[in-house]
Design a protein around this motif. Structure first.
Motif, PDB file in Angstrom:
ATOM      1  N   THR A 126     -37.239  10.252 -43.445  1.00  0.00           N
ATOM      2  CA  THR A 126     -36.645   8.925 -44.325  1.00  0.00           C
ATOM      3  C   THR A 126     -35.847   8.173 -43.353  1.00  0.00           C
ATOM      4  N   SER A 127     -35.332   7.139 -43.867  1.00  0.00           N
ATOM      5  CA  SER A 127     -34.595   6.146 -43.148  1.00  0.00           C
ATOM      6  C   SER A 127     -33.003   6.858 -43.458  1.00  0.00           C
ATOM      7  N   SER A 128     -31.870   5.999 -42.748  1.00  0.00           N
ATOM      8  CA  SER A 128     -30.514   6.707 -43.065  1.00  0.00           C
ATOM      9  C   SER A 128     -30.214   6.502 -44.407  1.00  0.00           C
ATOM     10  N   LYS A 129     -30.625   5.482 -45.324  1.00  0.00           N
ATOM     11  CA  LYS A 129     -30.494   5.341 -46.634  1.00  0.00           C
ATOM     12  C   LYS A 129     -30.993   6.265 -47.780  1.00  0.00           C
ATOM     13  N   GLY A 130     -32.342   7.090 -47.113  1.00  0.00           N
ATOM     14  CA  GLY A 130     -32.865   8.037 -47.770  1.00  0.00           C
ATOM     15  C   GLY A 130     -33.628   7.482 -49.123  1.00  0.00           C
ATOM     16  N   VAL A 131     -34.280   8.378 -49.807  1.00  0.00           N
ATOM     17  CA  VAL A 131     -34.881   7.879 -51.020  1.00  0.00           C
ATOM     18  C   VAL A 131     -33.951   8.646 -52.336  1.00  0.00           C
ATOM     19  N   THR A 132     -34.292   7.894 -53.211  1.00  0.00           N
ATOM     20  CA  THR A 132     -33.423   8.237 -54.645  1.00  0.00           C
ATOM     21  C   THR A 132     -34.528   8.217 -55.797  1.00  0.00           C
ATOM     22  N   ALA A 133     -34.556   9.239 -56.663  1.00  0.00           N
ATOM     23  CA  ALA A 133     -35.792   8.970 -57.655  1.00  0.00           C
ATOM     24  C   ALA A 133     -35.245  10.408 -58.811  1.00  0.00           C
ATOM     25  N   SER A 134     -35.879  10.153 -59.788  1.00  0.00           N
ATOM     26  CA  SER A 134     -35.895  11.249 -61.076  1.00  0.00           C
ATOM     27  C   SER A 134     -36.741  12.334 -60.491  1.00  0.00           C
ATOM     28  N   LEU A 135     -36.359  13.493 -60.949  1.00  0.00           N
ATOM     29  CA  LEU A 135     -37.150  14.830 -60.913  1.00  0.00           C
ATOM     30  C   LEU A 135     -38.013  14.786 -62.111  1.00  0.00           C
ATOM     31  N   ILE A 136     -39.272  15.496 -61.479  1.00  0.00           N
ATOM     32  CA  ILE A 136     -40.255  15.838 -62.427  1.00  0.00           C
ATOM     33  C   ILE A 136     -40.680  17.500 -62.444  1.00  0.00           C
ATOM     34  N   THR A 137     -40.889  17.939 -63.354  1.00  0.00           N
ATOM     35  CA  THR A 137     -41.355  19.334 -63.306  1.00  0.00           C
ATOM     36  C   THR A 137     -42.805  19.482 -63.718  1.00  0.00           C
TER      37      THR A 137
END
Length: 515
Positions: free
Chosen positions: A117-128
């Motif tokens: 990823t970039s240094s900022k990363g990725v942010t998201a909700s989790l799903i099962t």
């Protein structure tokens, strides 16, 4: 006058060497191995300074160079021999945090060859994963993963290993837990089968459907231990999260919380890089075209630093070679040390060597391989060679009881078909043997886990193995007889009901991770 003195000194030295008995050499090997052991320093340099040795990484190449330079310091010739290429990759900073419904830093790491990823990363909700009746229901549900990080591992019902339950729980409670866990695992496996995929390829389906990350937890059934393997994705990050944190996240999702995590995984794709075996040589004086090979795979997975898989096997062979060069510098047969690459992906380095050097395989007197942890050697099989007892028995007689009193032998045994690099040579008909060791909870706690680090090494046991290996090598070099390669008649395979067949040489993968 000076020339006469030099010749006299040489003759005196030669006479002394020829007057040394087997007992003298064995005692000298033991003395050197105990009083001048280099194992702790070798382990520090290999594990702590260099780090893990995942094939295709700069750390793997630097370890190969370190090994060559180490042998050079001891007066032993060594070189890196290229046998193929691999997907080049370098691990970077991993940071995984829960950012909703509260903030917490998680115990997690990116998987091998993980897309960065970039240094900022990725942010998201989790799903099962819900329950699927068949592949059609999976296809219908699949669009739900778009923009999400998918949790692809089962929620473990307990984070305590079985021996902990066995010690403290009531018998009824322990049996109840095992029954519930077995049921959950059976249901989980069937649910994955219902999707039409396997655990090996389902991540690609999630990636194709628009998921932006994969979260897994491959618990190793020991406190704090997780298996760290490869990512299996091409563009999105895949991380392994500790059982404790993964369970917390999973329960939050199942209770309806909008649970979000942030993944920063700054790995680098380095393109295609060469990959090597390091081969060290102490030339033979009487039978230079016959070989005794000291064998250990050099690569590792990279959740830890590869200390017991196979750092301990590696330093055993390094130390044995060092001792022999000092005590027995002019062996009758050539001593080779093979530090094999990419064992973890299917014995690729050793099978490449066997394929590329049939003349060496034909000249093998014996090969000794060590690759199952830090424990002292306790098992030795004849690997299906009919007369292995004759020569291994002779060699073992010379070894002091301290180093062999726990060894259980099996003759003629059965030929190894995988598992470690000796199998590459057994398949080619060469007498190659595994020096199998005590477990020290290898399978649960260090084999391919994040806990496989320097502090798990039991140096007294490794010293035992280095001295044992050096003596066996000396005896194999000195034996006036060439070892027999006659194969035992194999029995009926209980699974197939057919007569057993000798394993065939496997074809090495010489272009890894480039599909």
């Amino acid at each position: 006058m000076k020339k006469v003195l030099l010749i006299s000194a040489y003759l005196l030295c030669t006479a002394f060497m020829f007057s040394q008995t087997t007992e003298d050499i064995v005692k000298a090997i033991e003395k050197e191995g105990i009083e001048n052991s280099q194992l702790e320093q070798l382990a520090y340099e290999l594990m702590d300074l260099n780090g893990p040795r995942l094939v295709g990484t700069p750390e793997m190449k630097s370890a190969h160079d370190w090994a060559v330079n180490t042998y050079k310091k001891w007066g032993i010739t060594a070189e890196n021999q290229q046998w193929g290429t691999w997907k080049g990759w370098q691990r970077g900073i991993t940071h995984v945090d829960m950012v909703s419904p509260r903030v917490a830093s998680l115990h997690a790491t990116q998987l091998a060859w993980n897309p960065g990823t970039s240094s900022k990363g990725v942010t998201a909700s989790l799903i099962t994963l819900p329950s699927f009746t068949d592949s059609l229901s999976f296809v219908k549900w699949l669009p739900n993963v778009k923009g999400k990080i998918v949790m692809v591992s089962m929620l473990q019902p307990t984070g305590r290993p079985d021996e902990n339950w066995e010690e403290y729980a009531t018998k009824a409670s322990f049996e109840k837990m095992k029954s519930e866990r077995d049921s959950l695992e059976k249901i989980w496996r069937q649910n994955i089968r219902n999707t039409g995929y396997t655990s090996r390829n389902i991540n690609a389906a999630f990636e194709k459907a628009g998921a932006i990350g994969i979260a897994q937890s491959r618990w190793s059934e020991g406190f704090g231990a997780n298996k760290i393997f490869s990512a299996g994705t091409e563009k999105i990050p895949a991380v392994d999260i500790s059982l404790e944190d993964y369970g917390m996240l999973y329960r939050m999702v199942e209770h309806g919380e909008d649970t979000k995590i942030k993944i920063v995984a700054e790995s680098k794709d380095l393109g295609v890089v060469p990959t090597f075996n390091t081969i060290a040589t102490i030339p033979g004086t009487e039978f230079p075209d016959e070989y005794v090979i000291l064998s250990a795979h050099f690569d590792s997975w990279d959740g830890g630093t590869g200390a017991t898989d196979n750092g301990t096997g590696t330093i055993t062979m390094l130390e044995a070679a060092r001792i022999l060069k000092k005590v027995y510098p002019n062996p009758k047969r050539t001593i080779l040390v093979g530090h094999w690459g990419s064992e973890e992906q299917g014995l690729n380095g050793s099978s490449s060597f066997a394929e590329d050097h049939p003349e060496i395989v034909d000249g093998v007197q014996a090969l000794f391989n060590q690759d199952n942890g830090t424990g002292r050697v306790v098992r030795l099989s004849g690997q299906g060679f009919l007369h292995a007892y004759d020569y291994l028995g002779r060699w073992l007689e010379a070894i002091p009881e301290t180093y062999k009193n726990e060894i259980e032998t099996t003759f003629p045994g059965s030929p190894g078909r995988g598992g470690s690099d000796y199998a590459s040579f057994v398949a080619a008909g060469a007498p190659a043997f595994s020096l199998s060791s005590l477990s020290w909870d290898y399978w649960n706690y260090t084999w391919h886990t994040n806990l496989d680090t320097y502090d798990k090494i039991v140096f007294d046991d490794v010293r035992n193995n280095a001295i044992l290996t050096a003596i066996l090598t000396y005896m194999a070099c000195e034996d006036p007889k060439k070892t027999s390669r006659e194969k035992a008649v194999l029995g009926i395979n209980p699974r197939s009901g057919k007569k057993g067949e000798w394993p065939t040489q496997r074809k090495p993968q010489r272009k890894g991770g480039q599909d």
